[in-house]
Structure formats: structure tokens, C-alpha cells
Write a protein that holds these residues in place. Structure first.
Motif, PDB file in Angstrom:
ATOM      1  N   ARG A 185      36.798  34.458 -24.976  1.00  0.00           N
ATOM      2  CA  ARG A 185      35.394  34.304 -25.370  1.00  0.00           C
ATOM      3  C   ARG A 185      35.368  33.366 -26.583  1.00  0.00           C
ATOM      4  O   ARG A 185      35.856  33.692 -27.666  1.00  0.00           O
ATOM      5  N   HIS A 204      38.289  34.523 -28.857  1.00  0.00           N
ATOM      6  CA  HIS A 204      38.858  35.862 -28.784  1.00  0.00           C
ATOM      7  C   HIS A 204      39.470  36.057 -27.398  1.00  0.00           C
ATOM      8  O   HIS A 204      38.773  36.031 -26.384  1.00  0.00           O
ATOM      9  N   ILE A 239      40.787  38.046 -24.344  1.00  0.00           N
ATOM     10  CA  ILE A 239      40.508  39.385 -23.809  1.00  0.00           C
ATOM     11  C   ILE A 239      41.230  39.633 -22.484  1.00  0.00           C
ATOM     12  O   ILE A 239      40.942  40.634 -21.813  1.00  0.00           O
ATOM     13  N   THR A 244      30.247  42.743 -25.690  1.00  0.00           N
ATOM     14  CA  THR A 244      30.633  43.462 -26.901  1.00  0.00           C
ATOM     15  C   THR A 244      30.981  42.492 -28.020  1.00  0.00           C
ATOM     16  O   THR A 244      31.537  41.421 -27.774  1.00  0.00           O
ATOM     17  N   ASN A 294      32.998  41.223 -31.689  1.00  0.00           N
ATOM     18  CA  ASN A 294      34.412  41.101 -32.035  1.00  0.00           C
ATOM     19  C   ASN A 294      35.099  42.443 -32.254  1.00  0.00           C
ATOM     20  O   ASN A 294      36.171  42.701 -31.709  1.00  0.00           O
ATOM     21  N   SER A 306      41.275  39.096 -35.012  1.00  0.00           N
ATOM     22  CA  SER A 306      41.018  39.032 -33.570  1.00  0.00           C
ATOM     23  C   SER A 306      42.050  38.116 -32.913  1.00  0.00           C
ATOM     24  O   SER A 306      42.384  37.057 -33.452  1.00  0.00           O
ATOM     25  N   ALA A 346      30.725  38.878 -20.872  1.00  0.00           N
ATOM     26  CA  ALA A 346      31.014  40.068 -21.678  1.00  0.00           C
ATOM     27  C   ALA A 346      30.032  40.095 -22.834  1.00  0.00           C
ATOM     28  O   ALA A 346      29.541  39.055 -23.278  1.00  0.00           O
ATOM     29  N   GLU A 388      32.156  42.484 -17.985  1.00  0.00           N
ATOM     30  CA  GLU A 388      31.268  43.526 -18.492  1.00  0.00           C
ATOM     31  C   GLU A 388      29.915  43.532 -17.796  1.00  0.00           C
ATOM     32  O   GLU A 388      29.077  44.380 -18.077  1.00  0.00           O
ATOM     33  N   CYS A 397      35.495  44.490 -28.979  1.00  0.00           N
ATOM     34  CA  CYS A 397      35.967  43.767 -27.805  1.00  0.00           C
ATOM     35  C   CYS A 397      37.165  44.481 -27.178  1.00  0.00           C
ATOM     36  O   CYS A 397      38.020  45.006 -27.883  1.00  0.00           O
TER      37      CYS A 397
END
Length: 561
Positions: free
Chosen positions: A417, A399, A401, A462, A464, A356, A460, A484, A467
Motif C-alpha cells: 500500500r 507498507h 502487506i 486499515t 498503518n 512499518s 484495503a 479487505e 494494517c
């Protein structure tokens, strides 16, 4: 007023009363008489109204460009693009990305319906052209970018193929004729691609070395590839970077260092580096830096980051160790020069602990590297034995995004995130769980330090492995992002406060300000729509009745009297 025309209440008492009123009531009371009008414009009164209404910390000073507290209150209230003025429904599937031309006259949209649409940005937005990419074996379009003179459009897409396929392609479209000028392979597809100059673009390729080890190659491509002479390069390798623990390079973008010294009003409120981001200068001359920049990237980070424990030996750990040994003596050291005015910075997401994207890599592009001119491809092949080391690495402990640059290219905004505090990456194929709350981090590319506290409000959901990228955008005064939770969000860059939530019926994937008018914002959503939002001030101006022109003879007669 008394019989003598003097006010019955002293200004100080009126001021105390007004302190207990809201902003709208203060303005209404100011219409009663001249005395109340004067008190209703008092600077100290509007300073209190500002901090109380917007809930800004008292230690944050007024914006340096503000002329008064009243005008600053009105700026945040009246110039934020939060009024929906148009909904575009020409796409038939999820809309993934939006980009404006530099002039602001046009914008492009990409969608799961596999089209790139180009729009005229008039008072009423209209569709100018739609390019269907299905004949080129594309599954969908995902990203677009105008070159600096708005003559070409870069469009990035994903190939049809197996579910786990990572191949994509970049297409260059003429904005004069809408002809497709060239196509360039791009792997993985979420490298997206970007312009380096008006006629050259950056793409990626990925070479597997082992189960969790690979090599990312970034290529410079000529936008016009119908060159007849075999002695003229249309492609040149920029960098070759080793990837450890299943990581890859993704989401490339370019920052122009020559724009750093333009006037910048962002206040560095809060301690630098106070957030989750940690910046490592891999081109430092200090003695405690490892001589080998390849393995130093992973080893140094593991040594410094809190909570990072060495996993028990496994096949993955042994492969990573072998890859680090392979890089020793085969990695070019980072550039020692600073971010000079003529240079550009290549910015991308990467990692060294897991697949990730949890780090931001930064590599200088020197002036001589900004052209495909030079030896024909294949000459100087001895350099292929070397990897290129990164100049800087930013670890965000989460992570990544989304990323976006400020208009002057100096500040990098990052949607992340976060991982749990103290989390350990024991298996590169099992990254830590990620938070639902999105942190919007800010890094100064001139000093390579984190500035300001993280912006928060958007969410958000979702995990990993599912994502996806949420595109953000930055204007002179505001920063906006999708989320999201079916909303777009707008924050003020100076005060770090959320000013507006913009509602859609599904995930908001992308937002973009007009580069010429920050009071216009576009949002794109999984609900297959694009919405245009304008500020209350702009809406009033556009809706105001226009005075009827006077007949010429009537005007002429009045001038002769």
C-alpha cells in the motif's frame, strides 16, 4: 448456399460481420454451416476478440506457450478457478491462513479459534485432523507450511499476553501421527517462520537496544529437538541484523536458487524499475559504495530515494546516529558471491525509516549454513560482536502487506500500500499515510530488478498501525490475493489482467492454489469460512454423466462376432 452449393456471402464479408459479434455469438454462428464454422475459427478474428474482450494492451504479445488465439481465449475463459464448489464451516472464528502440501493431497488452515486444521483434498474436501493450541498458551494460530516431503507441518501462533505483546511460537506437527514434535519461541510473532530444509526451520528473536533501535536474530532450529547428546546442536544462529528507527524483521521466506533456470513463461512487459520499487545491491564492489554496510544501508537509501529529507535533530535521530556509529567496524560485509545454484535466498520484510515494513531484505544462505551441525552453541562467541549486512534491499515506498514466490522461486510478488509520492518520514513512529489501493509488485530474484507494471484491483482500508498481512499465492499462469473489500482476486501473470473476483462476506485473508492443479483455489476469510473454487472446465468434467459399463458377457459376445 445457392443452388450450386456455393456460399452466398464471401468469407471476407462473413469475417467483417463476425468482427462485430461477441465471443459467444461467434461460436453460436459457427454452428450454422461449414463456411461459418471455418470463419469462426479464424486466427485474426480471435486475436481481435481477445484484445477487445480482455482489454489487453495491443503491444503485449500472445503467451509464448499458446498454440492459437482461440485456445488462448479459451484458457483465460475456461481454466480460471472462479466457480464456488464447496464452503467449509468447521472453523468458529476468522480463518487467517491456508497452505497446501506439495503433493496437493492435503492442506492446512489456521484461525483465530486457535486451531490448526488439516484437510483431505479429495473431490469433496473433508476434515482429517484438528489440533487445538490453547493448552500451550496460544492466543491464535496464524501461519502454516508443509516441509518438502510433506511429512511435517510447521504451525506458527501468537502467545496469550498483553495487547502489545509481540511474542509467538512455532510448533512442528508430525503428519503421520499428528503428534507435536517440538516448539520454538518466535519473536516478533509475525516473523511467522519457514522451512529451510526438510528437518530444519527458521525462527526469529528480537533484542531491544534502545527506544527505537533493536537487533533481530534469525535462528536455524532442528525440527526434532529431543536429542539426548549435549554435543549435538538443535539450534544455530544464522544472522544477526541491526534494526533502525523502530523497524524489525518480519515475514521470513526462503527461495531456492537451483530452481531459477526451470522454464519460465512470464514475459517482462514494461520497463524494469518503472514502478515504485527501488533495488539496492549492497554487495557491489563499486567504489562509490560505502565500506561500512551497516550505516550504508540507511545513508545510501536516504541519499538516493526521492523526497527523503533528513529530519531535524531529535532524540530519535540522535539514537539512530549513535546506532549507526556503533555498527561501524562491527558489521560483517555482504557475501560477494552471486545467487549460485546450491544457495538459497532468505527473504524478509524490514525497514530503515519507520516501524512499518517498507523494505524487503535479501540475504544469501550458503550450503554450509543449512545445518545445525558444527560447534556447540556458545563456541566462537567472538562473532557475536558483529552484525550481518544484507546483500540486497528493495524499497517499495509503501507498507508491505503480503509476499509470495512463483512456483520456480524466481519471481517475488509483493502486496504493498503505497505512500504518497514525495512523502517524508520525519518521525519513525509516524509513517506516512497509506493508499487504500493495493499494488501487486513483481521482482526478478535472478536479476534483482523489478519487472512488469503493478497489478491493481484489490483494496484495503486499515491505517498503518492496524494494517495486517494479506497472503497471496502464485501458480504457473495466475496470481491470486485476498483483500479487505470482501473479495479474492485472480490475475493472469502474463497479460497483467484481473480475471475473477471471488466473493466472501468479510475480509479475505489468504488464498492458495493447489500446487498440482492450478484450476483449484482455496480462499479463507474473516467470515470463518474456507471456500473452494474450481474452473468452469473442471466443473463440467466432474459433473458430466459417466457412461454405464457394459456387462462383460455382452462385450465378450460382440468381440466374437
Amino acid at each position: 448456399m445457392d443452388e450450386g452449393g456455393l456460399p452466398l456471402l464471401p468469407d471476407s464479408l462473413v469475417y467483417q460481420i463476425f468482427l462485430n459479434l461477441g465471443p459467444a455469438d461467434v461460436l453460436a454462428a459457427g454452428l450454422v454451416c461449414h463456411q461459418w464454422q471455418a470463419v469462426s475459427r479464424d486466427e485474426f478474428l480471435w486475436r481481435e476478440q481477445f484484445y477487445r474482450y480482455y482489454q489487453v494492451a495491443r503491444n503485449v504479445p500472445r503467451h509464448p506457450a499458446a498454440t492459437s488465439w482461440y485456445e488462448e481465449f479459451r484458457r483465460l475463459y475456461d481454466t480460471v478457478p472462479c466457480v464456488e464448489v464447496q464452503t467449509l464451516e468447521e472453523h468458529t472464528d476468522q480463518v487467517l491462513h491456508l497452505s497446501f502440501s506439495h503433493s496437493g493431497y492435503q492442506f492446512a488452515s489456521c484461525s483465530k479459534d486457535c486451531t490448526v486444521k488439516i484437510w483431505n483434498n479429495d473431490l469433496t474436501i473433508s476434515l482429517l485432523h484438528s489440533a487445538d493450541m490453547r493448552p500451550y498458551n496460544w492466543s491464535y494460530t496464524q501461519f502454516s507450511q508443509f516441509n518438502q516431503d510433506d511429512s511435517l507441518l510447521l504451525a506458527s501462533g501468537v502467545f496469550l499476553g498483553p495487547h502489545n505483546s509481540s511474542s509467538g511460537e512455532i510448533a512442528v506437527i508430525s503428519l503421520d501421527t499428528f503428534a507435536l514434535l517440538s516448539r520454538v519461541r518466535n519473536k516478533p510473532y509475525d516473523v511467522f517462520g519457514c522451512w529451510l530444509t526438510d528437518t530444519s526451520l527458521i525462527s526469529g528473536n528480537l533484542h531491544r537496544i534502545g527506544d527505537i533501535t533493536s537487533c533481530s536474530v534469525l535462528w536455524l532450529n532442528n525440527a526434532f529437538q529431543d536429542v539426548e547428546s549435549e554435543n549435538v546442536n538443535v539450534v544455530k544462529r544464522l544472522f544477526k541484523i541491526q534494526n533502525l528507527n523502530a523497524s524489525t524483521i518480519r515475514t521470513v521466506m526462503v527461495a531456492d536458487c537451483s530452481r531459477f533456470d526451470s522454464p519460465e513463461l512470464l514475459l517482462d512487459a514494461g520497463a524494469p524499475g518503472a514502478g515504485p520499487g527501488c533495488v539496492f545491491d549492497l554487495s557491489s564492489d563499486s567504489e562509490d559504495q560505502a565500506v561500512d554496510p551497516g550505516p550504508a544501508r540507511a545513508k545510501g537509501l536516504r541519499r538516493v530515494l526521492e523526497g527523503r529529507a533528513q529530519p531535524q535533530p531529535s532524540e530519535c535521530a540522535l539514537e539512530t546516529k549513535a546506532a549507526e556509529l556503533l555498527a561501524q567496524g562491527h558489521t560483517k560485509p555482504p557475501e560477494r558471491s552471486t545467487a549460485a545454484a546450491g544457495n538459497k535466498l532468505l527473504i524478509f520484510t524490514t525497514g530503515c525509516f519507520t516501524y512499518s515494513p517498507h523494505q524487503i531484505g535479501i540475504k544469501q544462505i550458503l550450503p554450509h549454513q543449512m545445518t545445525t551441525a558444527g560447534p556447540v552453541l556458545g563456541e566462537g562467541r567472538g562473532s557475536d560482536a558483529f552484525f550481518d549486512a544484507l546483500d540486497h534491499v528493495i524499497d517499495v515506498h509503501g507498507h508491505i502487506i503480503g509476499m509470495g514466490l512463483s512456483p520456480d522461486n524466481r519471481y517475488l510478488y509483493v502486496n504493498s500500500r503505497a505512500w504518497p509520492r514525495g512523502s517524508v518520514v520525519a518521525d519513525p513512529m509516524q509513517p506516512p499515510p497509506i493508499a487504500e489501493e493495493i499494488d501487486l509488485l513483481v521482482f526478478d530474484l535472478k536479476t534483482m530488478r523489478e519487472v512488469k507494471r503493478a497489478l491493481r484491483a484489490h483494496r484495503a482500508y486499515t491505517p498503518n498501525d492496524e494494517c495486517f498481512f494479506i497472503f497471496l499465492d502464485v501458480s504457473r499462469d495466475f496470481v491470486a490475493s485476498g483483500a479487505e473489500d470482501r473479495h479474492g482476486y485472480i490475475w493472469d501473470r502474463h497479460y497483467n489482467i484481473c480475471l475473477a473476483k471471488l466473493r466472501h462476506q468479510d475480509v479475505v485473508n489468504s488464498v492458495v492454489f493447489s500446487p498440482q492443479e492450478q484450476e483449484l483455489l482455496l480462499t479463507a476469510s474473516d467470515d470463518a469460512t474456507i471456500k473452494a473454487w474450481r474452473s468452469p472446465r473442471t466443473v463440467r468434467v466432474h459433473q458430466a454423466p459417466r457412461p454405464r459399463p457394459r456387462p462383460f458377457f455382452s462385450w465378450f459376445a460382440s468381440q466374437r462376432r
